[in-house]
Design a protein around this motif. Structure first.
Motif, PDB file in Angstrom:
ATOM      1  N   THR A  11       0.812  -1.219   0.000  1.00 11.55           N
ATOM      2  CA  THR A  11       0.000   0.000   0.000  1.00 11.55           C
ATOM      3  C   THR A  11       0.843   1.266   0.000  1.00 11.55           C
ATOM      4  OG1 THR A  11      -1.664  -1.193   1.214  1.00 11.55           O
ATOM      5  CG2 THR A  11      -1.815   1.192   1.261  1.00 11.55           C
ATOM      6  N   GLY A  12       0.544   2.143  -0.948  1.00 13.16           N
ATOM      7  CA  GLY A  12       1.076   3.492  -0.926  1.00 13.16           C
ATOM      8  C   GLY A  12       2.571   3.608  -1.104  1.00 13.16           C
ATOM      9  N   THR A 274      -3.455  -5.000  -0.034  1.00 14.30           N
ATOM     10  CA  THR A 274      -2.703  -3.855  -0.553  1.00 14.30           C
ATOM     11  C   THR A 274      -3.388  -2.511  -0.349  1.00 14.30           C
ATOM     12  OG1 THR A 274      -3.667  -4.148  -2.752  1.00 14.30           O
ATOM     13  CG2 THR A 274      -1.587  -5.280  -2.310  1.00 14.30           C
ATOM     14  N   GLY A 275      -4.662  -2.501  -0.026  1.00 17.73           N
ATOM     15  CA  GLY A 275      -5.341  -1.228   0.174  1.00 17.73           C
ATOM     16  C   GLY A 275      -6.629  -1.394   0.936  1.00 17.73           C
ATOM     17  N   TRP A 276      -7.019  -0.352   1.653  1.00 15.92           N
ATOM     18  CA  TRP A 276      -8.265  -0.406   2.406  1.00 15.92           C
ATOM     19  C   TRP A 276      -8.791   1.003   2.618  1.00 15.92           C
ATOM     20  CZ3 TRP A 276      -3.492  -1.700   4.422  1.00 15.92           C
ATOM     21  CH2 TRP A 276      -2.943  -0.795   5.341  1.00 15.92           C
ATOM     22  N   GLY A 277     -10.064   1.079   2.869  1.00 17.15           N
ATOM     23  CA  GLY A 277     -10.690   2.359   3.170  1.00 17.15           C
ATOM     24  C   GLY A 277     -11.868   2.144   4.090  1.00 17.15           C
ATOM     25  N   ALA A 303      -9.598   2.668  -0.802  1.00 22.69           N
ATOM     26  CA  ALA A 303      -8.945   1.367  -0.885  1.00 22.69           C
ATOM     27  C   ALA A 303      -8.175   1.224  -2.197  1.00 22.69           C
ATOM     28  CB  ALA A 303      -9.987   0.259  -0.751  1.00 22.69           C
ATOM     29  N   ARG A 306      -5.070   3.632  -2.174  1.00 24.92           N
ATOM     30  CA  ARG A 306      -3.973   3.160  -1.325  1.00 24.92           C
ATOM     31  C   ARG A 306      -3.296   1.932  -1.914  1.00 24.92           C
ATOM     32  NH1 ARG A 306      -7.556   4.315   4.073  1.00 24.92           N
ATOM     33  NH2 ARG A 306      -6.838   6.462   4.401  1.00 24.92           N
ATOM     34  N   ALA A 307      -4.049   1.159  -2.703  1.00 22.29           N
ATOM     35  CA  ALA A 307      -3.457  -0.005  -3.374  1.00 22.29           C
ATOM     36  C   ALA A 307      -2.702   0.405  -4.629  1.00 22.29           C
ATOM     37  CB  ALA A 307      -4.553  -1.006  -3.730  1.00 22.29           C
TER      38      ALA A 307
END
Length: 433
Positions: A11-12, A274-277, A303, A306-307
């Protein structure tokens, strides 16, 4: 085992950035109406077998909703000794089983070799309903007017986290997330943060058992449950005949592991979070509520952002799929706003199992990771007739993924919204689960 070649940014950050620890899933434990174990769950999903039916954990004949999803032939004594079982609720028994299966799948021991490097981060909605029901009935119906010594800990919403921490000697940062169904995804996001703070192994996910007279009565008050008596028609998200959801027990627990720790021991990797929100509607749920599609869409965009991926890269979306017409339309609107002119590729299997609250999204993540492990995106279990306003790209036949990316979405009562991006590892080609 040899770890497969597996890359891609966490992520990021850029692919070459090694300053942020990566968190990968190396074990999946499923205990759900679809079956006990990842194998059984995957077979149910592929076959599209419906596992809901009459509630048998108590006499539900006097309730408007009499159908649900139960874990058939579940024997908790296979996963915990009698001393632990008498102190805990069926919800925790399901957690014992799912965790044992996940650790075995990951090839890890039952107890942490380095206790302070292991952590537990689960989600829970309402705690030990069956245990609490029994004890409160005894309090008000017996001459002694007492409850058992374990009432305070078995009913408590953090009981499963505490019990699993003790059982597996996981003495690192432990906690429980409470966000109704959305927490099943939040737990995995928090597991990644815990790995980045130094943990080697985190047990994450959720199980639920909302099937007791008290729990069912609480759910009925929302007006969101289906009163349909035909199991084949009772729960149909996005369908023109949708009339509400069916409650269910079970869920999934995952071994989330620091990438270097996993590769050093040659672990099989299912994929990476890899990503979340997570967002909130900032409004109480009412009889007219349908969720805020803008806040829900914002969680999805967070999400994806961030991924580091675009909506067009997503192979499949696994939605919340409440099965209440106004909520289904709201969810479809949120997805269409995120994916623009594209028809989001959607698959859902909640109609097969029922809605297990926090356990449901965890089960959806298991489905997504297993789909990548088998190199097969499973067909959606419905809708038969798409409801007006719910036009999405439902997968009508199994197909292979292209980018190995899934967006899993969930909403919780009183305005919680969560989304999670998982990137699947390449299939091994030699090992099937």
């Amino acid at each position: 085992m040899t770890a497969p070649a597996y890359g891609g940014p966490a992520t990021g950050r850029s692919p070459g950035d090694s300053t942020v620890a990566r968190a990968v899933v190396t074990g999946i434990g499923v205990v759900a109406p679809s079956g006990v174990g990842a194998d059984a769950h995957w077979r149910t999903v592929l076959a599209g077998r419906r596992r809901t039916g009459p509630i048998s954990l108590f006499d539900a004949s006097g309730y408007p909703t009499r159908l649900g999803g139960e874990v058939a032939d579940f024997d908790p004594s296979r996963y915990a000794d009698n001393r632990a079982l008498v102190q805990t609720d069926r919800w925790t028994h399901l957690g014992f089983a799912a965790t044992a299966l996940a650790l075995a799948d990951a090839g890890l021991p039952e107890q942490a070799p380095d206790p302070y490097a292991w952590a537990v981060t689960l989600a829970s909605s309402s705690g030990g309903n069956l245990f609490g029901q029994r004890e409160l009935q005894r309090l008000w119906s017996s001459p002694t007017r007492t409850v058992g010594a374990y009432q305070s800990i078995a009913w408590f919403y953090a009981a499963s986290v505490g019990q699993l921490s003790i059982r597996h000697q996981a003495k690192g940062p432990c906690g429980v997330l409470v966000a109704e169904s959305a927490g099943g995804l939040d737990s995995l996001a928090h597991a990644v943060r815990t790995v980045r703070r130094g943990a080697s192994v985190v047990l994450a996910g959720a199980t639920e058992c909302p099937l007791s007279p008290y729990a069912l009565a609480c759910q009925l008050r929302s007006g969101l449950l289906s009163a349909e008596t035909d199991p084949e028609r009772a729960y149909g998200p996005f369908d023109a005949a949708a009339s509400g959801y069916l409650p269910a027990e079970g869920g999934a627990v995952f071994v989330v592991e620091e990438w270097g720790h996993a590769t050093a021991r040659g672990a099989r990797v299912y994929g990476e979070v890899t990503g979340w929100g997570a967002t909130h509607d900032a409004a109480h749920t009412t009889a007219e509520s349908a969720g805020d599609p803008q806040q829900y869409a914002r969680a999805m965009r967070l999400a994806l952002g961030r991924a580091g991926v675009e909506p067009a890269d997503v192979d499949v979306v696994v939605p919340d799929a409440l099965g209440v017409p106004r909520y289904d339309r709201s969810e479809a609107a949120a997805l269409r706003s995120v994916f623009g002119g594209l028809a989001p590729p959607v698959t859902t299997h909640k109609s097969l199992t029922g809605r297990a609250h926090q356990g449901g999204p965890a089960l959806d993540v298991a489905t997504a990771l297993l789909a990548f492990a088998h190199d097969t995106l499973p067909a959606s279990a419905g809708p038969d007739t798409v409801a007006e306003g719910c036009e999405l790209g439902f997968l009508r036949a199994a197909r292979r993924p292209r980018h190995r990316l899934a967006l899993v979405c969930a909403r919780g009562f009183d305005g919680f919204n969560s989304a999670l991006v998982v990137r699947g590892a390449p299939p091994s080609g030699t090992e099937q689960r």
